[in-house]
Design a protein around this motif. Sequence first.
Motif, PDB file in Angstrom:
ATOM      1  N   ALA A   1       0.842  -1.194   0.000  1.00 55.40           N
ATOM      2  CA  ALA A   1       0.000   0.000   0.000  1.00 55.40           C
ATOM      3  C   ALA A   1       0.879   1.247   0.000  1.00 55.40           C
ATOM      4  O   ALA A   1       0.643   2.203  -0.744  1.00 55.40           O
ATOM      5  CB  ALA A   1      -0.916  -0.005   1.226  1.00 55.40           C
ATOM      6  N   GLN A   2       1.889   1.217   0.804  1.00 57.86           N
ATOM      7  CA  GLN A   2       2.763   2.384   0.892  1.00 57.86           C
ATOM      8  C   GLN A   2       3.446   2.671  -0.447  1.00 57.86           C
ATOM      9  O   GLN A   2       3.547   3.811  -0.880  1.00 57.86           O
ATOM     10  CB  GLN A   2       3.810   2.164   1.980  1.00 57.86           C
ATOM     11  N   LYS A   3       3.861   1.586  -1.116  1.00 57.86           N
ATOM     12  CA  LYS A   3       4.517   1.776  -2.416  1.00 57.86           C
ATOM     13  C   LYS A   3       3.546   2.421  -3.395  1.00 57.86           C
ATOM     14  O   LYS A   3       3.915   3.302  -4.179  1.00 57.86           O
ATOM     15  CB  LYS A   3       5.005   0.429  -2.959  1.00 57.86           C
ATOM     16  N   GLY A   4       2.292   1.960  -3.353  1.00 59.14           N
ATOM     17  CA  GLY A   4       1.281   2.523  -4.249  1.00 59.14           C
ATOM     18  C   GLY A   4       1.061   3.996  -3.969  1.00 59.14           C
ATOM     19  O   GLY A   4       0.977   4.825  -4.887  1.00 59.14           O
ATOM     20  N   ILE A   5       0.986   4.329  -2.708  1.00 59.86           N
ATOM     21  CA  ILE A   5       0.752   5.724  -2.326  1.00 59.86           C
ATOM     22  C   ILE A   5       1.915   6.605  -2.796  1.00 59.86           C
ATOM     23  O   ILE A   5       1.719   7.678  -3.357  1.00 59.86           O
ATOM     24  CB  ILE A   5       0.575   5.839  -0.801  1.00 59.86           C
ATOM     25  N   GLU A   6       3.121   6.124  -2.582  1.00 56.56           N
ATOM     26  CA  GLU A   6       4.304   6.890  -2.976  1.00 56.56           C
ATOM     27  C   GLU A   6       4.244   7.283  -4.445  1.00 56.56           C
ATOM     28  O   GLU A   6       4.471   8.437  -4.826  1.00 56.56           O
ATOM     29  CB  GLU A   6       5.567   6.046  -2.763  1.00 56.56           C
ATOM     30  N   ILE A   7       3.903   6.284  -5.266  1.00 53.40           N
ATOM     31  CA  ILE A   7       3.880   6.553  -6.713  1.00 53.40           C
ATOM     32  C   ILE A   7       2.725   7.480  -7.071  1.00 53.40           C
ATOM     33  O   ILE A   7       2.868   8.385  -7.888  1.00 53.40           O
ATOM     34  CB  ILE A   7       3.843   5.218  -7.484  1.00 53.40           C
ATOM     35  N   ALA A   8       1.586   7.288  -6.404  1.00 56.44           N
ATOM     36  CA  ALA A   8       0.442   8.164  -6.656  1.00 56.44           C
ATOM     37  C   ALA A   8       0.817   9.618  -6.360  1.00 56.44           C
ATOM     38  O   ALA A   8       0.544  10.528  -7.150  1.00 56.44           O
ATOM     39  CB  ALA A   8      -0.741   7.737  -5.791  1.00 56.44           C
TER      40      ALA A   8
ATOM     41  N   ARG B   1       0.553   3.669 -16.921  1.00 55.19           N
ATOM     42  CA  ARG B   1       1.503   4.639 -16.363  1.00 55.19           C
ATOM     43  C   ARG B   1       1.945   4.199 -14.957  1.00 55.19           C
ATOM     44  O   ARG B   1       3.140   4.177 -14.630  1.00 55.19           O
ATOM     45  CB  ARG B   1       0.825   6.007 -16.279  1.00 55.19           C
ATOM     46  N   PHE B   2       0.948   3.814 -14.184  1.00 54.42           N
ATOM     47  CA  PHE B   2       1.241   3.337 -12.823  1.00 54.42           C
ATOM     48  C   PHE B   2       2.126   2.097 -12.860  1.00 54.42           C
ATOM     49  O   PHE B   2       3.134   2.002 -12.156  1.00 54.42           O
ATOM     50  CB  PHE B   2      -0.089   3.054 -12.108  1.00 54.42           C
ATOM     51  N   VAL B   3       1.758   1.149 -13.711  1.00 58.19           N
ATOM     52  CA  VAL B   3       2.500  -0.113 -13.761  1.00 58.19           C
ATOM     53  C   VAL B   3       3.962   0.145 -14.141  1.00 58.19           C
ATOM     54  O   VAL B   3       4.877  -0.418 -13.533  1.00 58.19           O
ATOM     55  CB  VAL B   3       1.840  -1.082 -14.755  1.00 58.19           C
ATOM     56  N   LYS B   4       4.179   1.045 -15.123  1.00 57.99           N
ATOM     57  CA  LYS B   4       5.552   1.319 -15.564  1.00 57.99           C
ATOM     58  C   LYS B   4       6.367   1.920 -14.432  1.00 57.99           C
ATOM     59  O   LYS B   4       7.493   1.494 -14.156  1.00 57.99           O
ATOM     60  CB  LYS B   4       5.533   2.259 -16.770  1.00 57.99           C
TER      61      LYS B   4
ATOM     62  N   GLU C   1       3.747  10.965  -6.318  1.00 49.12           N
ATOM     63  CA  GLU C   1       4.672  11.439  -7.333  1.00 49.12           C
ATOM     64  C   GLU C   1       3.941  11.867  -8.606  1.00 49.12           C
ATOM     65  O   GLU C   1       4.170  12.951  -9.143  1.00 49.12           O
ATOM     66  CB  GLU C   1       5.634  10.309  -7.711  1.00 49.12           C
ATOM     67  N   HIS C   2       3.049  10.981  -9.056  1.00 49.91           N
ATOM     68  CA  HIS C   2       2.306  11.282 -10.273  1.00 49.91           C
ATOM     69  C   HIS C   2       1.442  12.526 -10.102  1.00 49.91           C
ATOM     70  O   HIS C   2       1.401  13.390 -10.974  1.00 49.91           O
ATOM     71  CB  HIS C   2       1.420  10.092 -10.673  1.00 49.91           C
ATOM     72  N   ILE C   3       0.767  12.605  -8.979  1.00 48.44           N
ATOM     73  CA  ILE C   3      -0.120  13.749  -8.743  1.00 48.44           C
ATOM     74  C   ILE C   3       0.698  15.044  -8.747  1.00 48.44           C
ATOM     75  O   ILE C   3       0.330  16.032  -9.389  1.00 48.44           O
ATOM     76  CB  ILE C   3      -0.881  13.582  -7.417  1.00 48.44           C
ATOM     77  N   ASN C   4       1.809  15.006  -8.051  1.00 52.85           N
ATOM     78  CA  ASN C   4       2.622  16.218  -7.968  1.00 52.85           C
ATOM     79  C   ASN C   4       3.254  16.577  -9.322  1.00 52.85           C
ATOM     80  O   ASN C   4       3.386  17.741  -9.663  1.00 52.85           O
ATOM     81  CB  ASN C   4       3.685  16.088  -6.878  1.00 52.85           C
ATOM     82  N   ALA C   5       3.619  15.540 -10.068  1.00 51.32           N
ATOM     83  CA  ALA C   5       4.185  15.804 -11.388  1.00 51.32           C
ATOM     84  C   ALA C   5       3.152  16.470 -12.297  1.00 51.32           C
ATOM     85  O   ALA C   5       3.490  17.252 -13.187  1.00 51.32           O
ATOM     86  CB  ALA C   5       4.666  14.498 -12.020  1.00 51.32           C
TER      87      ALA C   5
ATOM     88  N   ARG D   1      -0.726  23.082  -5.491  1.00 48.89           N
ATOM     89  CA  ARG D   1      -0.026  22.838  -4.217  1.00 48.89           C
ATOM     90  C   ARG D   1       0.417  21.381  -4.153  1.00 48.89           C
ATOM     91  O   ARG D   1      -0.335  20.477  -4.529  1.00 48.89           O
ATOM     92  CB  ARG D   1      -0.968  23.142  -3.040  1.00 48.89           C
ATOM     93  N   PRO D   2       1.656  21.133  -3.680  1.00 45.08           N
ATOM     94  CA  PRO D   2       2.114  19.745  -3.619  1.00 45.08           C
ATOM     95  C   PRO D   2       1.313  18.940  -2.584  1.00 45.08           C
ATOM     96  O   PRO D   2       0.963  19.470  -1.526  1.00 45.08           O
ATOM     97  CB  PRO D   2       3.583  19.863  -3.223  1.00 45.08           C
ATOM     98  N   LEU D   3       1.074  17.689  -2.914  1.00 47.62           N
ATOM     99  CA  LEU D   3       0.385  16.792  -1.984  1.00 47.62           C
ATOM    100  C   LEU D   3       1.419  15.977  -1.228  1.00 47.62           C
ATOM    101  O   LEU D   3       2.421  15.548  -1.789  1.00 47.62           O
ATOM    102  CB  LEU D   3      -0.544  15.850  -2.762  1.00 47.62           C
ATOM    103  N   LYS D   4       1.152  15.810   0.046  1.00 45.69           N
ATOM    104  CA  LYS D   4       2.032  14.932   0.827  1.00 45.69           C
ATOM    105  C   LYS D   4       1.161  13.949   1.591  1.00 45.69           C
ATOM    106  O   LYS D   4       0.183  14.369   2.236  1.00 45.69           O
ATOM    107  CB  LYS D   4       2.863  15.769   1.809  1.00 45.69           C
TER     108      LYS D   4
END
Lengths: 628, 291, 402, 234
Positions: C49-56, C293-296, C58-62, C69-72
């Motif tokens: 779950a944490q790995k998924g959140i991390e990538i989300a 995109r997520f999978v990559k 990143e994508h959201i902020n990108a 505003r950046p999400l954390k």
Amino acid sequence: MKSTSEIAARPEHAPAGAIAAVLRSEGAVAALLVWVVVAIALTMLNGYWVSVAVMMLVWCYLCTAWNLIGGYVGQISFGHGAFFGVGAYCSAYLSTTYGASPWLGMILGMGLSAVLALAVGYIPFRRGLSHLVFALLTLALAYAALYGVSGVRALGGTNGMFMSLDETGLAALRFRDLWPYLIVMAAFNTVLLLVLQVLLNSRYGFIWRATRDNEAAAAASGINLFRSKQLAFAISAAATAVAGGFYAQFVGFIDPHSVLGVHVIIQILLFSVVGGTGTLLGPVVGTFVLFPLGEIMRVQLMSLEAGSHQLVYGVALVAVILLLPGGLIGVLRRAMGGRWFPAFSLAVPHGASAEPLPRRRAAEVEEGAPILIAEAVGRDFGGVVALRSVDLEVRRGEILGLIGPNGAGKTTFFNLLGGSFPPSRGRISLAGQRVDGLAPHECTQLGIARTFQITQTFASFTVAEAVFTAALPGRTFAEARSIAGRVLARVGLEARRDVACAELTLSEQRRLEIARALATGPSLLLLDEVMAGLTPTEVTGVIALVRSLRAEGITVVIIEHVMHAVMELCDRIVVLDAGAVIAQGLPHEVSRDPRVIEAYLGKRAQQFAAAATSGDADRHGGSPNDDV
Amino acid sequence: MSLELLLQAAVSGFLMGGIYALIALALALVFGVMGVLNFAHGDLLMIGMYGVVLVSAATGLSPFLAGIVMVPAMMAIGWVVFVLLIRPIVGSAPLVQAQLTIGLSFVIQSAALLWFGADLFNVPSELAASPIRLGAIVISLPLLIGFVVALVASGLLAWFLSATVWGYRVRATAEDPVMAQLCGVPVQRVQRWVFVCATGSLAIAAGCLMGFYHVTPVVGLQFSVLSLLIVVLGGLGDLRGAMVAALVLGVAEALTSAIFNSASAPAALYVLFGAALLLKPHGLLGRGAAV
Amino acid sequence: MNRFVQAAIGLVVAMAPLMSSPARAEGEEVAIPAITAMSGSTAVLGQDAQKGIEIAVEHINADGGINGRPLKIQVYDTQGEPGVVRQVMERLTRMERAPIILGCEVSAGTSAAAQFAEQAGVPYLNSSAVSAELLERGYKWYFSDQITADSEAATVVDFVEHLMTQGEVVPALLYEDSPRGAGTIERVEALLKDRGIEIAASASYSRSDRNLLPPVKRVQTSGANVVIWAGYTEDVVAGLQAMQQLDFKPYIVGIGGGPGDVRIPQLVDKGFIEAVNLSTADYFNPDMERAQRFVKSYEERHGIVPSSYASMCYRGAYTLKAALEKTLEAGKELTPENLRGALIEVDIPGEQLISPFSRIKFDEHGRNIGAQNLIAQWKDGATKKVTVWPPEVAVEEPNPLN
Amino acid sequence: MKLSIEALVSGYGLVDVLHGVSIEMAEGEVVAVIGPNGAGKSTLLRTISGLVAARSGTVRYDGREIGGLAASEIPRLGLVHVPEARHVFGKLTVEQNLVVGASAAPAGSRKDALAEVYDLFPMLGQKARELAGGLSGGQQQMLAVGRALMARPGMIMLDEPSLGLAPLVVEQMYEALDGLRRSGLTILLVEQDVYMALDFASRAYVLENGRIALAGASAALRHDDHVRRSYLGI
């Protein structure tokens, strides 16, 4: 036995004194500590830390409840998770299914837990099985409860149960704010600590500690081990259930794993051991230090890899246990030295009063008539015959010597008389009443008292406390105190009354054995090698003591290898060999019996013995009269 | 429920029991010789299981051989654990021993979580695919090999203890360490080697287990509890009793699961354990020192 | 004594920074907490779950964050224990003053968190637990963008009915007895009954069972040729091995993380996986077009394709993003009340999601009415897991009943 | 000197039990230590055999300092301690007990030693395969002595060999010990039965409160007023 049930009911001492004793005690200080935490939490900390404080008090309460059976009675229970869960599920089930107040469920949970505890404790305590068997049985209970509940639909199975959120208030044990939870849990802690302190100051305190320190000696002191352990276990279990009921309402959701899982007992053990078991402050201090520390670590190390906080916590834990074997409380105790809480004051009176020693139910037989009759008594262990068949009678007022080679079955015979185990065959009667098959404390209460070949002491007791405890069953505090004073004076241990039992020399330990036996108020006293290893002078002292006891009307049976003492002291001698009586009679008759010489005495000893009985002052014939 | 099902359960449970025996014997021996009941026993086994996974992955060896390769490593771990943790608590109160070893279990579990993550690992092996069939009953090959290995290892242990001079010394140390010292037996060395070898034997057990089972950071506890049950049920210090208890437990476990078919099934196992202990408090063979 | 005073002072000093309520960061950042089990027996879920959140994140902020505003998202470990969950929730709501909490918890933890959120009046956005029961409790503050056991059951039974068109089907149920397994199977059972399909056998086992031969044998002797199976990875692996030993090759329709675990081919004989047509009702499959995109990103970072656990919290973060943006766009403060209002209005079309959902839209109970499952099946010697059902999202045809 | 102890101080916990004890023994000598309970007799033997650490003073055996050696090392030098209460290994057979006793002996000597012990105590030979736990107290005491002899000792220390034994057995025991004495074995004896001790030993030390109160030939001590009053009860 009637006297057994009497133990419970009697008021102990003046209420005012009792209250004062409780207020100055460790329990009161521990309760105060709880309220200090409450005050700090409510005035200085934010909601989150108040919530942590509530959970901390839940654990504190659980540890305190566990400590009664684990610390004070010394029976390690792994089953307290089950009692916690029973409390939680009772309260949850009644309140969600029938809309009953959680308090009702809590009370039901207490009852159910107590019944469960009594059921699980029944056989191991009844049969005196090892601590490990008890520990593993309770572990099995915990697992059985965990899996058992998982399959019960009505209890939500593995899905768990949700508490209703509709009602709030004290009756629903559910509050909008956090602070009432804190107050309620602090109140639970206070009540538990004070109740335990009162119990520990009562006869039960002595009974439980004696049971923990030395079961054989406790039983010989007339303590009903079974009741003592069952009572503590049931109280501990019932108290634990309360916390379960509270937890269910506080968290609002329970499932089998969270309230019945092994982590519950692991936490309890952890906090208790690190704090220090067997003291009221230990588990409280342990929880108050470790719980916030664990929380801080969890939060601070959260950003590191998963598992780091547990690793650090685990390492810290291992270090504490290795470096502070007595727990935190041990360190505190050493630091405080003499300022530590004094043990509940006994105030055993000084002075050799002229009052006679106590006597239980002075056996109703005439002087010289048989007080104890053993008929064809035998005992096997597995396939080994320890005692073949013994016929023997002890006459009231006599000193009977029981001699024979090692392995002849003398101590086994004493064990049968004292109730350590039942005979495999035959019957034993005391003043006409069957006593074979009775438990040790029942034999003691009927007036049979014994000493042990290997002296059995209570490690945490002083000499006075040990004797007092032996006098306690079936008597009031005041009576027991007075008896302890008289007995101590009589056996010559007055000067050593406040010394720890473990610090006595061998001959003093033997006297303490006799004192403990005397304090129970025996009409029949069984002395097992009380002179072995003593110097001749010390032997002389014991001989004089035994004589004086007989003079008071106590019948004595003595197993002894110190032949000159036996010959000198005994009115009659019975010789056992290979589990059967091979001779009996007057000392000089027995000492000349060829079978006895062949099996036991040997030539040289026989000469000494003969010399002693004939009063011939040969170099070995040191009679005590010469010494005076 | 068919007879066939019960028979299948009994057979596979029995084979499983053999492997339980190997695990539990190491605990029984350690308890016998130094009086320490090691609650981290299952976690040491878990280290062995991870080791087997690593060795298998690196060399392609079957888990059984990987287990043998792991023996020296596990012995080294046993050495360190003994010197740092076990030796200081020999002779301490049982509660302190329990707590310290529970603490050790905590540490091992967390370390495993850190290093290996929570994912499960296993060693896929060809053996699992080709079981022996006896009529309708299937005997899993890895389970059978594990059983045989366990039997041989237990037999070696029994022979060592009852027929060699060092075996006598080990038993003497178990019974009376002070007297053993006075006889010139280097008691600390004996205790250390017993712990080291017991831990080493866990590598073999780990190899047997990994033939058909998997490892995660939380498997340790269940094996600790299981071994404790076996050691107590067998009668403390009675190695043959432990052997019997392990087989009984393996069969009982499989049968309760087959018969009850409910989330409550494991409860029946613990109730059975309790009943057995009450009826036979001195161990199944009635020779242990339970009182 | 001195040592003690020192220790006590040390403790207080250590606690000091934690006790004071930190002033809320006035910066640009939008900080939202998530809870999950990073340690304990369900850690495998939390770690993914944490790995998924991390990538989300990143994508959201990108893509420009939350209205620039950046999400954390800070992840808090709960060990999966309800008691700890309550403590953490208390911390997040009272100390961190979080306006909303993202939940990637197991069922038990989610239940405790939902109970707490309801009392505290803070929205709890569940993106992992599939418990339908929670949604039936009439909570005001509980939202779940995750599928429920009901939708899983419906997909599975639909698929079984599809198989029935190809020949005679004798279904049996096999499940691990935690809420995850038992809860869903219960609904499958009810649904099969409703549609008049008879079950040959039902066998359960505990997650800690080391010996799965008995339950598998029970299913085999019932004569079943289709097995509906809910479980975790470890028991599915053990169960597949047991089937192989028993030479039992039914058509397996799995449910949940176990049968769907992407590492199954590494853990079990590939040929056998193919032989049993191992397929799973899931809420994610890496071969879906819209998840690429997520999978990559996930593969680049972690070297393996993401699990369903990882996907659900990725999705949860996007649901969260939608609610945050809605609130900010309306010119409102990020308060619990406002965020709850925003969640009710959220409506994300399926194409923007990595899940096979038609949309994300909550009904009055907080249920996501657009949630639906797919069925994925191992193909080509268990080298790839292909989406085969429902036809709308299917990439290939399911294997026929043999 | 076979054994020479100088100013030995030792004890348990915070308490000193021995406050500077000095003892000398020549090769082949039989020496007794007598004294009241708690005087430190057993502590003395336990300190010599390394079970209790000496706090100061020296213990020399065959001229070699043995203080600080592990308890399992000392029997290897030929100095063997037979502690109070026998402590046979009850779950081992008689022969296994003896084999364990040979742990300190040079390799290869076990067979001869076994034969000698069976010669000295024929009963042990008859019961070689029985569990030691099933032996009577007297037989166990003989086993304990036999086990000590398996180490091929140059000197043995006996702690209360007669404790808890029937008079006939004590007599048999001392007959066997007499054989050892005559074979030239150096023996340090702690014995509660002062008559027995003074009969058996040629010299004795009287240990009181952790100090040597008196020392001398047995015959002289038997007539010493203090000894007669305190220990012989005359």
